[in-house]
Scaffold this active site. Sequence first.
Site, PDB file in Angstrom:
ATOM      1  N   GLY A   1       0.806  -1.221   0.000  1.00  0.00           N
ATOM      2  CA  GLY A   1       0.000   0.000   0.000  1.00  0.00           C
ATOM      3  C   GLY A   1       0.834   1.263   0.000  1.00  0.00           C
ATOM      4  CB  ALA A   2       1.666   3.720   1.591  1.00  0.00           C
ATOM      5  CG  MET A   3       8.246   2.513   2.825  1.00  0.00           C
ATOM      6  SD  MET A   3       8.123   1.219   4.104  1.00  0.00           S
ATOM      7  CE  MET A   3       9.297   1.858   5.288  1.00  0.00           C
ATOM      8  CD  GLU A   4       6.744   2.570   7.889  1.00  0.00           C
ATOM      9  OE1 GLU A   4       6.022   2.202   6.947  1.00  0.00           O
ATOM     10  OE2 GLU A   4       7.187   1.796   8.756  1.00  0.00           O
ATOM     11  CG  ASN A   5      10.328   5.482   2.629  1.00  0.00           C
ATOM     12  OD1 ASN A   5      10.784   4.412   2.957  1.00  0.00           O
ATOM     13  ND2 ASN A   5       9.533   5.643   1.583  1.00  0.00           N
TER      14      ASN A   5
ATOM     15  CG  HIS B   1      -0.772   2.705   8.774  1.00  0.00           C
ATOM     16  ND1 HIS B   1      -1.182   1.777   9.699  1.00  0.00           N
ATOM     17  CD2 HIS B   1       0.463   2.307   8.372  1.00  0.00           C
ATOM     18  CE1 HIS B   1      -0.229   0.861   9.849  1.00  0.00           C
ATOM     19  NE2 HIS B   1       0.779   1.158   9.049  1.00  0.00           N
ATOM     20  CD  GLU B   2       2.148   3.860   5.315  1.00  0.00           C
ATOM     21  OE1 GLU B   2       3.238   3.753   5.911  1.00  0.00           O
ATOM     22  OE2 GLU B   2       1.413   2.888   5.065  1.00  0.00           O
TER      23      GLU B   2
ATOM     24  CG  HIS C   1       4.404   3.748  10.417  1.00  0.00           C
ATOM     25  ND1 HIS C   1       4.556   2.874  11.465  1.00  0.00           N
ATOM     26  CD2 HIS C   1       3.848   3.026   9.408  1.00  0.00           C
ATOM     27  CE1 HIS C   1       4.107   1.672  11.107  1.00  0.00           C
ATOM     28  NE2 HIS C   1       3.659   1.738   9.872  1.00  0.00           N
TER      29      HIS C   1
ATOM     30  CD  GLU D   1       3.822  -1.781  10.175  1.00  0.00           C
ATOM     31  OE1 GLU D   1       2.749  -1.149  10.191  1.00  0.00           O
ATOM     32  OE2 GLU D   1       4.820  -1.399   9.525  1.00  0.00           O
TER      33      GLU D   1
HETATM   34  N1  B3K Z   1       5.878  -0.523   6.702  1.00  0.00           N
HETATM   35  C1  B3K Z   1       5.337  -0.694   5.385  1.00  0.00           C
HETATM   36  C2  B3K Z   1       5.274  -2.106   4.946  1.00  0.00           C
HETATM   37  C3  B3K Z   1       6.531  -2.647   4.410  1.00  0.00           C
HETATM   38  C4  B3K Z   1       6.320  -4.021   3.816  1.00  0.00           C
HETATM   39  C5  B3K Z   1       7.597  -4.647   3.425  1.00  0.00           C
HETATM   40  N2  B3K Z   1       7.369  -5.907   2.761  1.00  0.00           N
HETATM   41  C6  B3K Z   1       3.988  -0.080   5.263  1.00  0.00           C
HETATM   42  C7  B3K Z   1       3.226   0.059   6.503  1.00  0.00           C
HETATM   43  O1  B3K Z   1       2.940  -0.862   7.234  1.00  0.00           O
HETATM   44  O2  B3K Z   1       2.889   1.156   6.826  1.00  0.00           O
HETATM   45 ZN    ZN Z   2       2.563   0.258   8.947  1.00  0.00          ZN
END
Ligand code: B3K
Ligand code: ZN
Length: 844
Positions: free
Chosen positions: A249-253, A285-286, A289, A308
């Site tokens: 879905g997405a990533m919280e970099n 959500h992101e 994080h 998570e």
């Molecule tokens: N932390 C990422 C998920 C990464 C999945 C890697 N296979 C998104 C999330 O949970 O917000």
């Molecule tokens: Zn997450």
Amino acid sequence: PQTIYLKDYRPFAYIVDDVHLTFKLADTATRVISRTSFRPNTDFPGEFFLHGQDIKLISAKVDGVEVSPKVTSEGLTCDVPDKPFVWEAEVEISPSTNTALEGLYMSGGMYCTQCEAEGFRKITFYPDRPDVMSVFTVRVEGDYPVLLSNGNPVASGNGWAEWHDPWPKPAYLFALVAGNLVAHPSSFTTMSGKDVDLNIYVRPGSDEDKCAFGMEALKRSMKWDEDVYGREYDLDIFNIVAVDDFNMGAMENKGLNVFNSSCVLASPETSTDANFERIEAIIAHEYFHNWTGNRITCRDWFQLCLKEGLTVFRDQQYTGDQGSHAVKRIEDAITLRSRQFREDGGPLAHPVRPESFIEINNFYTITVYEKGAEIIGMLKRLVGDTEYYNALDLYFKRHDGDAATIEDWLQVFEDSTGRDLTQFKRWYSQAGTPRVTVTDDFRDGSYTLNFAQETPPTPGQDEKHAQVIPLAVGLLSENGDEVVPTTVLEMTESTQSFTFDGLATKPVPSILRDFSAPVILQRQQTSAERAFLMAHDTDPFNKWDAGDALAMDVLKQIVTKDAAPDAAYLDGVAAIMRDDSLDPAFRSLAVSQPSESEVAQALHDAGTTPDPLAIYHASEALKLAVAQHMQDILPLIMAQYTVDGPYSPDAKSAGKRSLARAALGMLTRLDGGAAAAKTFAEADNMTMQLAGLAGLRMIGKGEDQSQAFRKQWRDDRLVMDKWFGLTVSLAAPENAAQTAIMMTQEPDFDMKNPNRFRAVFGALAGNSAGFHDASGASYTLLGEWLAKLDAINPQTTARMTAAFETWPRYDADRQAKMRAALETLGATSGLSRDTGEMVGRMLG
Ligand code: B3K
Ligand code: ZN
């Protein structure tokens, strides 16, 4: 492949003080130059090992002197001095051929990254583990108007940009984006008065008009985290980028969230109400994080639920606050019971904190996420709201900047509340869904509830121990008055009784209110009792649940005894459908039925082998009976709940549309599709357009509308994903495999794009009767396509193998066919570690 164990955890032998990265972007030959300051970790001396995968080492230096490290397929080792030193390396990577979408890759002409969990090692040699946190400075060189990385912008010029992230972070939070992108800008003033620039970046063109909703959702999330958790944003800028090819879905970099386009881009014409709700939840959500994940991260990947579970819990709270808590709780319980219980009851069952893995990407599961969130919810229920927020304050204070563990998390709660959480901790280590059986007893004004808990064995865990189960209970009198308001009973023993005194007559119990624990409640209850709770329970979750349980009983009776639908159920749903005092969103959930997969699970749990086709027919029969039972009111409800005026995705309007759509679905079973065709033709938004089309497809009609829809939306990939998905998920059971094959022959089917692949094959797996068609054609088809995809994208392949996890439920013939498909997949030459692990776990 090697298995990694939690018990083997050891800190890294070196500490990283800072890292400087320079990227010279080029499609097949990007150069990455790194300069990293290391010093020995005197408490844990050991080898100097840097992860590295699929990267070509060009040169390496230690303190400026050229060295020749020993390079393997996993990384490198090198002799280094026993004092602080500077490591420098230049490597070459090929983003444009990176179809695994992990590390640095290209999507639609832009560069982007995905590093969680272990993708950074595909970018350069580095200690790619979450407990190694460092300050990153990044220079990006490339001929693109937009060059982004984490943190704050430092300087930029023609073809280059520099970024500095002041917050130490693990490598999995690193990100880089470069491309011809346009920003949808805005800004936010934080609670202490700092201005933050916000941007959503997309490719030029039609996506530019789909950013406004996401931007407002981001601002609502930022404000909510300040108001509810006291958490303020901590950089000058927050960027979001939409990417078409993305594994999840997405990533919280840190400061640079990367999103699957489908989880951020929205417009009324192209997105459904469900899309809007999901987009808002993921953006929240992101963003959340940033504190629960980034400022406090995980010591190792076994602690994944630390970030998570808590972040899902926070996004659930947020969504509840935006609309209705009751409706959100019901939606979350449906997800948990249909998907997490299924995982927990099959060969892939694992604890919320697993103890071993081969490929960590296989553990980003509904158990870690959603059951992880349920644990937080139980903790909050047990300690109460005030104590919960006090504990969270202490958590942020004590662990800011740490790579923490579940032990740290629970310690915070023990210290701040004085509770002993030793037994509670079993929720993290014990897999499987507890069954709670209830009986009751009434004597001389005293009412006793007797509970017994039992968790079935799961792979690797034969023996289970009693867990702490918060049971929210209320008691109703015969006429529906609440005689005992919601009380949380704390069950800690395998069998335990609770008595309520001073009652005039025997009450009707309402147990597990608000779904207070992720357990399966088992009790003998007549349809009359269920119908009574459906009509009178003051707890909205249990009011819904009583109807759901009744519908499940009815479906089981139809499947096993060919019984006619129970009148108590039909009258009960009709009463809710007619009750204008209830929230429309709640009503639409109350008149929906358990999914076919849930019915299969329930039959299996009760010792009956489920027949997917019989379940399909039973489900259709019940839907028809419900529709006939309330045919007089359906057109009225559709008219009453049609939302006039310009489309708005807010919870109230969406709730009305949801009830109108439920009525439309029923009406479609009676009117030959007339209302659905009209809805399709007149719709000015995707929610209703798709509802019209789905209605028609459901009754085997709508071929013209389907083609019209396709033509109208052929240039919009996100809408086309819906078309692919709908076509397969609503194909008749005997045609499902053939329909999926036809979809793969469409010119715009692209197996490299995870959204498109999932649209077709996720829909096939979700078409229960079609996937389990007795011929086994769907099993074979999915197995073959997964084998093909594995060579391209192991992560998405491995995830989708879970379609086979239910094999133990079925008859011998289906079992053999499902296992054969898995075995063939498992025997594919060059199979990835990801898919290999999943297949191995499923075959046992
Ligand atoms: N932390 C990422 C998920 C990464 C999945 C890697 N296979 C998104 C999330 O949970 O917000
Ligand atoms: Zn997450």
